[in-house]
Design a protein around this motif. Structure first.
Motif, PDB file in Angstrom:
ATOM      1  N   GLY A  37       0.830  -1.201   0.000  1.00 49.06           N
ATOM      2  CA  GLY A  37       0.000   0.000   0.000  1.00 49.06           C
ATOM      3  C   GLY A  37       0.863   1.248   0.000  1.00 49.06           C
ATOM      4  N   ASP A  38       0.738   2.068   1.044  1.00 46.96           N
ATOM      5  CA  ASP A  38       1.554   3.271   1.174  1.00 46.96           C
ATOM      6  C   ASP A  38       2.864   2.997   1.893  1.00 46.96           C
ATOM      7  N   TYR A  39       3.223   1.743   2.015  1.00 42.84           N
ATOM      8  CA  TYR A  39       4.466   1.348   2.666  1.00 42.84           C
ATOM      9  C   TYR A  39       5.252   0.423   1.745  1.00 42.84           C
ATOM     10  N   VAL A  40       6.542   0.299   2.036  1.00 37.84           N
ATOM     11  CA  VAL A  40       7.399  -0.605   1.267  1.00 37.84           C
ATOM     12  C   VAL A  40       8.228  -1.434   2.246  1.00 37.84           C
ATOM     13  N   LYS A  41       8.261  -2.717   2.006  1.00 36.00           N
ATOM     14  CA  LYS A  41       9.076  -3.631   2.809  1.00 36.00           C
ATOM     15  C   LYS A  41      10.415  -3.802   2.102  1.00 36.00           C
ATOM     16  N   VAL A  42      11.489  -3.363   2.744  1.00 38.26           N
ATOM     17  CA  VAL A  42      12.822  -3.417   2.152  1.00 38.26           C
ATOM     18  C   VAL A  42      13.591  -4.581   2.786  1.00 38.26           C
ATOM     19  N   PHE A  43      13.946  -5.570   1.971  1.00 37.28           N
ATOM     20  CA  PHE A  43      14.653  -6.754   2.449  1.00 37.28           C
ATOM     21  C   PHE A  43      16.149  -6.581   2.212  1.00 37.28           C
ATOM     22  N   TYR A  44      16.940  -6.759   3.270  1.00 37.14           N
ATOM     23  CA  TYR A  44      18.391  -6.627   3.136  1.00 37.14           C
ATOM     24  C   TYR A  44      19.080  -7.386   4.261  1.00 37.14           C
ATOM     25  N   ALA A  45      20.221  -7.988   3.940  1.00 38.49           N
ATOM     26  CA  ALA A  45      21.089  -8.656   4.920  1.00 38.49           C
ATOM     27  C   ALA A  45      20.301  -9.542   5.897  1.00 38.49           C
ATOM     28  N   ASP A  46      19.420 -10.393   5.359  1.00 38.11           N
ATOM     29  CA  ASP A  46      18.640 -11.351   6.159  1.00 38.11           C
ATOM     30  C   ASP A  46      17.669 -10.696   7.135  1.00 38.11           C
ATOM     31  N   THR A  47      17.293  -9.455   6.882  1.00 37.55           N
ATOM     32  CA  THR A  47      16.280  -8.796   7.700  1.00 37.55           C
ATOM     33  C   THR A  47      15.446  -7.887   6.793  1.00 37.55           C
ATOM     34  N   PHE A  48      14.584  -7.083   7.372  1.00 34.76           N
ATOM     35  CA  PHE A  48      13.802  -6.141   6.574  1.00 34.76           C
ATOM     36  C   PHE A  48      13.355  -4.991   7.470  1.00 34.76           C
ATOM     37  N   ILE A  49      13.031  -3.868   6.826  1.00 37.38           N
ATOM     38  CA  ILE A  49      12.386  -2.749   7.499  1.00 37.38           C
ATOM     39  C   ILE A  49      11.200  -2.318   6.648  1.00 37.38           C
ATOM     40  N   ILE A  50      10.238  -1.671   7.282  1.00 35.79           N
ATOM     41  CA  ILE A  50       9.053  -1.179   6.574  1.00 35.79           C
ATOM     42  C   ILE A  50       9.112   0.340   6.535  1.00 35.79           C
ATOM     43  N   VAL A  51       9.123   0.894   5.332  1.00 33.14           N
ATOM     44  CA  VAL A  51       9.299   2.327   5.106  1.00 33.14           C
ATOM     45  C   VAL A  51       7.981   2.932   4.635  1.00 33.14           C
ATOM     46  N   HIS A  52       7.630   4.091   5.186  1.00 38.45           N
ATOM     47  CA  HIS A  52       6.417   4.791   4.766  1.00 38.45           C
ATOM     48  C   HIS A  52       6.714   5.548   3.475  1.00 38.45           C
ATOM     49  N   ASP A  53       6.480   4.894   2.349  1.00 36.27           N
ATOM     50  CA  ASP A  53       6.747   5.464   1.028  1.00 36.27           C
ATOM     51  C   ASP A  53       6.046   4.593   0.003  1.00 36.27           C
ATOM     52  N   THR A  54       6.076   5.017  -1.248  1.00 35.72           N
ATOM     53  CA  THR A  54       5.542   4.169  -2.310  1.00 35.72           C
ATOM     54  C   THR A  54       6.692   3.460  -3.001  1.00 35.72           C
ATOM     55  N   LEU A  55       6.378   2.343  -3.642  1.00 33.82           N
ATOM     56  CA  LEU A  55       7.406   1.568  -4.329  1.00 33.82           C
ATOM     57  C   LEU A  55       8.052   2.388  -5.438  1.00 33.82           C
ATOM     58  N   GLN A  56       7.264   3.165  -6.164  1.00 35.42           N
ATOM     59  CA  GLN A  56       7.808   3.952  -7.272  1.00 35.42           C
ATOM     60  C   GLN A  56       8.761   5.026  -6.777  1.00 35.42           C
ATOM     61  N   ARG A  57       8.362   5.747  -5.711  1.00 28.97           N
ATOM     62  CA  ARG A  57       9.235   6.819  -5.209  1.00 28.97           C
ATOM     63  C   ARG A  57      10.543   6.259  -4.665  1.00 28.97           C
ATOM     64  N   LEU A  58      10.469   5.113  -4.009  1.00 34.26           N
ATOM     65  CA  LEU A  58      11.683   4.514  -3.469  1.00 34.26           C
ATOM     66  C   LEU A  58      12.566   3.973  -4.589  1.00 34.26           C
ATOM     67  N   HIS A  59      11.943   3.390  -5.586  1.00 31.57           N
ATOM     68  CA  HIS A  59      12.703   2.883  -6.739  1.00 31.57           C
ATOM     69  C   HIS A  59      13.428   4.021  -7.435  1.00 31.57           C
ATOM     70  N   ASP A  60      12.815   5.193  -7.494  1.00 31.58           N
ATOM     71  CA  ASP A  60      13.432   6.353  -8.144  1.00 31.58           C
ATOM     72  C   ASP A  60      14.728   6.785  -7.463  1.00 31.58           C
ATOM     73  N   GLN A  61      14.910   6.415  -6.201  1.00 28.53           N
ATOM     74  CA  GLN A  61      16.121   6.802  -5.463  1.00 28.53           C
ATOM     75  C   GLN A  61      17.246   5.782  -5.599  1.00 28.53           C
ATOM     76  N   LEU A  62      16.985   4.671  -6.272  1.00 35.79           N
ATOM     77  CA  LEU A  62      17.969   3.603  -6.413  1.00 35.79           C
ATOM     78  C   LEU A  62      18.578   3.601  -7.809  1.00 35.79           C
ATOM     79  N   PRO A  63      19.819   3.136  -7.957  1.00 41.11           N
ATOM     80  CA  PRO A  63      20.451   3.074  -9.279  1.00 41.11           C
ATOM     81  C   PRO A  63      19.674   2.162 -10.222  1.00 41.11           C
ATOM     82  N   LYS A  64      19.295   2.696 -11.386  1.00 38.80           N
ATOM     83  CA  LYS A  64      18.452   1.937 -12.304  1.00 38.80           C
ATOM     84  C   LYS A  64      19.178   0.757 -12.941  1.00 38.80           C
ATOM     85  N   ASN A  65      20.510   0.808 -12.975  1.00 43.54           N
ATOM     86  CA  ASN A  65      21.253  -0.319 -13.548  1.00 43.54           C
ATOM     87  C   ASN A  65      21.402  -1.474 -12.558  1.00 43.54           C
ATOM     88  N   GLU A  66      21.016  -1.247 -11.296  1.00 41.59           N
ATOM     89  CA  GLU A  66      21.142  -2.284 -10.276  1.00 41.59           C
ATOM     90  C   GLU A  66      19.798  -2.786  -9.748  1.00 41.59           C
TER      91      GLU A  66
END
Length: 222
Positions: free
Chosen positions: A147-176
């Motif tokens: 929904g209005d949150y994104v579950k970010v999985f990393y290093a065998d754990t995760f955090i839940i961020v109050h953001d949209t998937l598109q906005r968060l994706h825009d902050q990440l390198p597109k080649n990765e």
């Protein structure tokens, strides 16, 4: 640089809450800012466009080899002019911390220091559980929309961020990182294998959406 005490206090607090930023000086006008830039090595400045005597925009255009800039102002009509000088971002007052953080992440992505940080780990700052998390990009396996949150999985754990998937994706390198489904973005470096309409990421099998499949296969073949 900002001449409004309230705005200065907000920016100082935001900068103080962001581990990757170090506040060198707060300036009230272009003359103080010019002197500060001569005295310090500066990578990023926050600059109010509407300043007395000399506007923030005119001041920035007058600089030789200027640092990266994030403009702040209460007047949205100045936004187009801000991007004409290749500003990192444009923050419209009053702006919340999460919007400030998004602008800082953009700045960190653009700041390059190959001489002394060529092996430095790239990372992103994410706010979750009232904390600011420094997450290495290489540790992120995938992101899942909630929904209005994104579950970010990393290093065998995760955090839940109050953001949209598109906005968060825009902050990440597109080649990765690539979107493979309306609900998933994955790290291409963490793919174990692709089988049919599924991608294996660690222990997870993630579906590939029909409208994303062609672009996804094209990217991983490259």
């Amino acid at each position: 640089m900002d001449d409004e005490p309230v705005s200065q206090d907000i920016l100082k607090k935001y900068v103080g809450d962001t581990p990757t930023l170090h506040l060198l000086q707060v300036c009230n006008n272009a003359f103080e800012a010019s002197e500060a830039l001569m005295q310090h090595q500066v990578d990023l400045i926050f600059l109010d466009i509407n300043m007395p005597k000399l506007s923030g925009m005119k001041f920035y255009k007058s600089l030789n080899n200027p640092p990266y800039v994030i403009f702040t102002t209460a007047y949205p009509e100045f936004a187009a002019e801000g991007f004409e000088v290749d500003a990192v971002d444009y923050l419209l007052k009053p702006f919340p911390f999460d919007r400030f953080l998004k602008a800082v992440n953009r700045a960190m992505e653009r700041i390059k220091k190959p001489d002394n940080q060529s092996n430095a780990e790239e990372f992103i700052l994410l706010k979750a559980d009232k904390k600011l998390h420094r997450v290495n990009l290489s540790d992120i396996s995938h992101l899942e929309a909630l929904g209005d949150y994104v579950k970010v999985f990393y290093a065998d754990t995760f955090i839940i961020v109050h953001d949209t998937l598109q906005r968060l994706h825009d902050q990440l390198p597109k080649n990765e990182f690539i979107r493979i489904h309306k609900s998933y973005v994955i790290s291409t470096g963490n793919i174990s294998y692709v089988e049919g309409n599924q991608v294996k990421i660690g222990e997870r099998e993630i579906p590939i959406g029909k409208i994303y499949k062609e672009a996804f296969l094209r990217q991983i073949r490259q």
